[in-house]
Design a protein around this motif. Structure first.
Motif, PDB file in Angstrom:
ATOM      1  N   GLU A  73       0.843  -1.191   0.000  1.00  0.00           N
ATOM      2  CA  GLU A  73       0.000   0.000   0.000  1.00  0.00           C
ATOM      3  C   GLU A  73       0.876   1.239   0.000  1.00  0.00           C
ATOM      4  O   GLU A  73       1.969   1.237   0.546  1.00  0.00           O
ATOM      5  N   THR A  74       0.359   2.291  -0.588  1.00  0.00           N
ATOM      6  CA  THR A  74       1.102   3.544  -0.592  1.00  0.00           C
ATOM      7  C   THR A  74       0.881   4.272   0.718  1.00  0.00           C
ATOM      8  O   THR A  74      -0.079   4.003   1.454  1.00  0.00           O
ATOM      9  N   ASP A  75       1.766   5.215   1.012  1.00  0.00           N
ATOM     10  CA  ASP A  75       1.662   6.006   2.236  1.00  0.00           C
ATOM     11  C   ASP A  75       0.551   7.038   2.067  1.00  0.00           C
ATOM     12  O   ASP A  75       0.661   7.953   1.253  1.00  0.00           O
ATOM     13  N   GLY A  76      -0.522   6.878   2.841  1.00  0.00           N
ATOM     14  CA  GLY A  76      -1.663   7.787   2.748  1.00  0.00           C
ATOM     15  C   GLY A  76      -1.764   8.712   3.945  1.00  0.00           C
ATOM     16  O   GLY A  76      -2.839   9.253   4.203  1.00  0.00           O
ATOM     17  N   ARG A  77      -0.673   8.896   4.670  1.00  0.00           N
ATOM     18  CA  ARG A  77      -0.715   9.709   5.877  1.00  0.00           C
ATOM     19  C   ARG A  77      -1.187  11.132   5.593  1.00  0.00           C
ATOM     20  O   ARG A  77      -2.063  11.655   6.275  1.00  0.00           O
ATOM     21  N   ALA A  78      -0.620  11.774   4.594  1.00  0.00           N
ATOM     22  CA  ALA A  78      -0.982  13.159   4.292  1.00  0.00           C
ATOM     23  C   ALA A  78      -2.466  13.265   3.949  1.00  0.00           C
ATOM     24  O   ALA A  78      -3.158  14.178   4.422  1.00  0.00           O
ATOM     25  N   ALA A  79      -2.965  12.349   3.159  1.00  0.00           N
ATOM     26  CA  ALA A  79      -4.381  12.373   2.789  1.00  0.00           C
ATOM     27  C   ALA A  79      -5.269  12.125   4.006  1.00  0.00           C
ATOM     28  O   ALA A  79      -6.319  12.742   4.165  1.00  0.00           O
ATOM     29  N   ASN A  80      -4.847  11.215   4.889  1.00  0.00           N
ATOM     30  CA  ASN A  80      -5.643  10.908   6.079  1.00  0.00           C
ATOM     31  C   ASN A  80      -5.646  12.059   7.072  1.00  0.00           C
ATOM     32  O   ASN A  80      -6.611  12.253   7.808  1.00  0.00           O
ATOM     33  N   ALA A  86      -5.558  19.576  13.839  1.00  0.00           N
ATOM     34  CA  ALA A  86      -4.182  19.931  14.195  1.00  0.00           C
ATOM     35  C   ALA A  86      -3.265  18.736  13.974  1.00  0.00           C
ATOM     36  O   ALA A  86      -3.531  17.637  14.435  1.00  0.00           O
ATOM     37  N   VAL A  87      -2.169  18.977  13.249  1.00  0.00           N
ATOM     38  CA  VAL A  87      -1.179  17.943  12.947  1.00  0.00           C
ATOM     39  C   VAL A  87       0.195  18.568  13.120  1.00  0.00           C
ATOM     40  O   VAL A  87       0.412  19.721  12.775  1.00  0.00           O
ATOM     41  N   GLU A  88       1.122  17.791  13.692  1.00  0.00           N
ATOM     42  CA  GLU A  88       2.499  18.263  13.827  1.00  0.00           C
ATOM     43  C   GLU A  88       3.449  17.091  13.643  1.00  0.00           C
ATOM     44  O   GLU A  88       3.312  16.066  14.308  1.00  0.00           O
ATOM     45  N   ASP A  89       4.398  17.233  12.746  1.00  0.00           N
ATOM     46  CA  ASP A  89       5.398  16.199  12.452  1.00  0.00           C
ATOM     47  C   ASP A  89       4.748  14.847  12.121  1.00  0.00           C
ATOM     48  O   ASP A  89       5.230  13.796  12.529  1.00  0.00           O
ATOM     49  N   GLY A  90       3.629  14.876  11.410  1.00  0.00           N
ATOM     50  CA  GLY A  90       2.965  13.644  11.012  1.00  0.00           C
ATOM     51  C   GLY A  90       2.109  13.011  12.088  1.00  0.00           C
ATOM     52  O   GLY A  90       1.616  11.905  11.917  1.00  0.00           O
ATOM     53  N   LEU A  91       1.916  13.690  13.221  1.00  0.00           N
ATOM     54  CA  LEU A  91       1.115  13.150  14.326  1.00  0.00           C
ATOM     55  C   LEU A  91      -0.144  13.980  14.516  1.00  0.00           C
ATOM     56  O   LEU A  91      -0.129  15.206  14.354  1.00  0.00           O
TER      57      LEU A  91
END
Length: 100
Positions: A73-80, A86-91
Motif C-alpha cells: 500500500e502507498t503512504d496515505g498519511r498526508a491524505a488521512n 491539528a497535525v504536527e510532524d505527522g502526528l
C-alpha cells in the motif's frame, strides 16, 4: 505451589464470583490439580529442543505459508491527516483530556 481456601476466596472475589463452600472446595481441588500438572511440565528438561511453530510439525512436515514481506500500500498519511484540526510532524494533535 499449593493453594488454600483463602487463595480460592481471593481469586473468586477478584473474578466477581460468589462460590458456595462446596463449590469452593471443588475449585480448590481443580486449581491445585492444574498447578500440579504445570509443575510436572516445568520439571521436564527442554534444553536443546526447538520450539514448534505448530503442533502438527511434531508428527509431519509442515510448510509455512508466509507471504513476502513487501509494501503493498502507498503512504496515505498526508491524505488521512488533511481533515484533522491539528497535525504536527505527522502526528495528530489532540486536546489534553486528563487533568493533573
Amino acid at each position: 505451589m499449593a493453594l488454600d481456601s483463602k487463595d480460592v476466596s481471593r481469586i473468586a472475589n477478584l473474578a466477581r464470583l460468589e462460590l458456595k463452600p462446596a463449590e469452593e472446595a471443588a475449585m480448590l481441588q481443580q486449581l491445585n490439580g492444574f498447578f500440579s500438572i504445570v509443575e510436572q511440565m516445568s520439571a521436564v528438561d527442554t534444553s536443546g529442543i526447538e520450539p514448534l511453530y505448530t503442533p502438527l510439525s511434531a508428527v509431519q512436515e509442515v510448510a509455512l505459508r508466509l507471504r513476502d514481506d513487501t509494501v503493498t500500500e502507498t503512504d496515505g498519511r498526508a491524505a488521512n491527516q488533511r481533515s484533522a484540526p491539528a497535525v504536527e510532524d505527522g502526528l495528530f494533535l489532540v486536546p489534553k483530556v486528563i487533568e493533573g
